[in-house]
Design an enzyme around this catalytic site. Sequence first.
Site, mmCIF file in Angstrom:
data_model
loop_
_atom_site.group_PDB
_atom_site.id
_atom_site.type_symbol
_atom_site.label_atom_id
_atom_site.label_comp_id
_atom_site.label_asym_id
_atom_site.label_seq_id
_atom_site.Cartn_x
_atom_site.Cartn_y
_atom_site.Cartn_z
ATOM 1 N NE ARG A 54 -2.999 0.466 3.258
ATOM 2 C CZ ARG A 54 -2.336 0.563 4.422
ATOM 3 N NH1 ARG A 54 -1.535 1.583 4.650
ATOM 4 N NH2 ARG A 54 -2.493 -0.347 5.350
ATOM 5 C CE1 TYR A 106 -14.488 10.586 -17.615
ATOM 6 C CE2 TYR A 106 -14.154 10.712 -15.252
ATOM 7 C CZ TYR A 106 -14.478 9.977 -16.371
ATOM 8 O OH TYR A 106 -14.783 8.651 -16.242
ATOM 9 C CG ASP A 178 -7.747 15.332 -16.471
ATOM 10 O OD1 ASP A 178 -7.070 14.687 -17.287
ATOM 11 O OD2 ASP A 178 -8.769 14.869 -15.931
ATOM 12 C CE LYS A 203 -10.548 7.000 -19.369
ATOM 13 N NZ LYS A 203 -10.885 8.319 -18.874
HETATM 14 C C1 LIG Z 1 -11.398 8.809 -17.593
HETATM 15 C C2 LIG Z 1 -11.019 10.167 -17.156
HETATM 16 C C3 LIG Z 1 -10.821 10.469 -15.797
HETATM 17 C C4 LIG Z 1 -11.057 9.469 -14.688
HETATM 18 O O1 LIG Z 1 -10.150 8.432 -14.712
HETATM 19 P P1 LIG Z 1 -10.466 6.928 -14.229
HETATM 20 O O2 LIG Z 1 -9.194 6.224 -14.478
HETATM 21 O O3 LIG Z 1 -11.630 6.439 -15.036
HETATM 22 O O4 LIG Z 1 -10.811 7.031 -12.765
HETATM 23 C C5 LIG Z 1 -10.399 11.755 -15.481
HETATM 24 N N1 LIG Z 1 -10.213 12.692 -16.437
HETATM 25 C C6 LIG Z 1 -10.408 12.442 -17.743
HETATM 26 C C7 LIG Z 1 -10.178 13.511 -18.751
HETATM 27 C C8 LIG Z 1 -10.809 11.164 -18.157
HETATM 28 O O5 LIG Z 1 -11.017 10.927 -19.462
#
Ligand SMILES: *Cc1c(COP(=O)(O)O)cnc(C)c1O
Length: 388
Positions: A54, A106, A178, A203
Amino acid sequence: MAKKDKTKQAFETRTIHVGGEPDPVTGAIMPPIFQTSTFVQKAPGVHQGYEYTRSHNPTRTRLEECLASLENAKYSTVTASGLSAAMLVMHLLPKGSRILVGDDVYGGTYRMFTTIFHERHEFKFIDTTDTKQTQKEIAEFKPALVWLESPTNPLLKLTDIKSVVAAAKKVKSQVLVDNTFMSPYFQNPMDLGADLVLHSMTKYINGHSDVVGGVLMYNDKKLNQEFFRLQNSIGPCQSPFDSWLVLRGLKTLAVRMRAHEQGAMKIAKWLEAHKQVERVVYPGLKSHPQHALAKKQMSGFGGMITFFIKGGVKESKSFLKGLKLFALAESLGGVESLVEHPAIMTHASVPKKVRESIGLTDNLIRLSVGLEDIDDLINDLENGFKQK
Ligand SMILES: *Cc1c(COP(=O)(O)O)cnc(C)c1O
């Protein structure tokens, strides 16, 4: 298009070699998966840097080294998901902090801010694509943190990161970007002055649709200690196997991103010329309202396309029914092509009136262009348009 930092090896080299040293014990060229929860100590408190997964795990450490390097940051913290990375930032800020957020972030981030952390912090949502207005809001609201996403989902709107950072610095606000949609290959917000960068590794970074994960990148050593304390105290750590899969996926990030972009550019141009298409939104097209900013701020345009089909829900549904290669699914950034109808799927919980007010109409379709043969993908789209 190798990105050369004079002080560092090229991006491509770093994806493969940072955190990729052969295993010192066996010489294995690929990093071992330390699939273990705990580590034996020689005497109480005497260990080799690892106590419990962890807190730390050697496979995750390698991934953190590589990711920090790719985003031109000193440190990174890998988490169990993109949203848990966002959660750590929310816990980092003292109670009652003001946070200025782009109004097109998001959906999961929006839900976390408005239903989980709304009692702890004060959020204000604004259109950050309007640079003057954003700078004015920052000066007046004096937020502890400005939370940006550029380009946004699904409308691919851009924020001028450098200008927002300049305004934020004047009132000592931190800026988080982000950067999920561009990946570290096409955009490096740290170089534009951001304090923190967040990615959903789910992603493009992992890129193979088989892992959920997140990461925070930053330069401040104190932040590294704080994120360690938070991650260890709250617990959203990524499993060693998942970290290993991301390390593996990362090695091809540069070639994948180039191929995603090449395919997306061709498809965007093809769609723009199609008689059943009303409008295409892709930052690489001259018709994109912020094409100039896209060229200045990013080194490429990514693999995401949004377009408006002529008609409404009926025409959209027929189109989706006719597709075979583009899989109907949420998420993005994998090797396989995906298609999504935001008004019915990801953004269905947003009232129709609100959706329309931000331009998210019932004829809007989002594509994540994968790495299949481009002619096969275009044939598939043509079959969608022909479907009655
Ligand atoms: C998918 C996504 C998230 C969240 O990420 P997870 O791995 O699904 O928790 C945050 N920001 C953007 C732009 C995303 O496409």
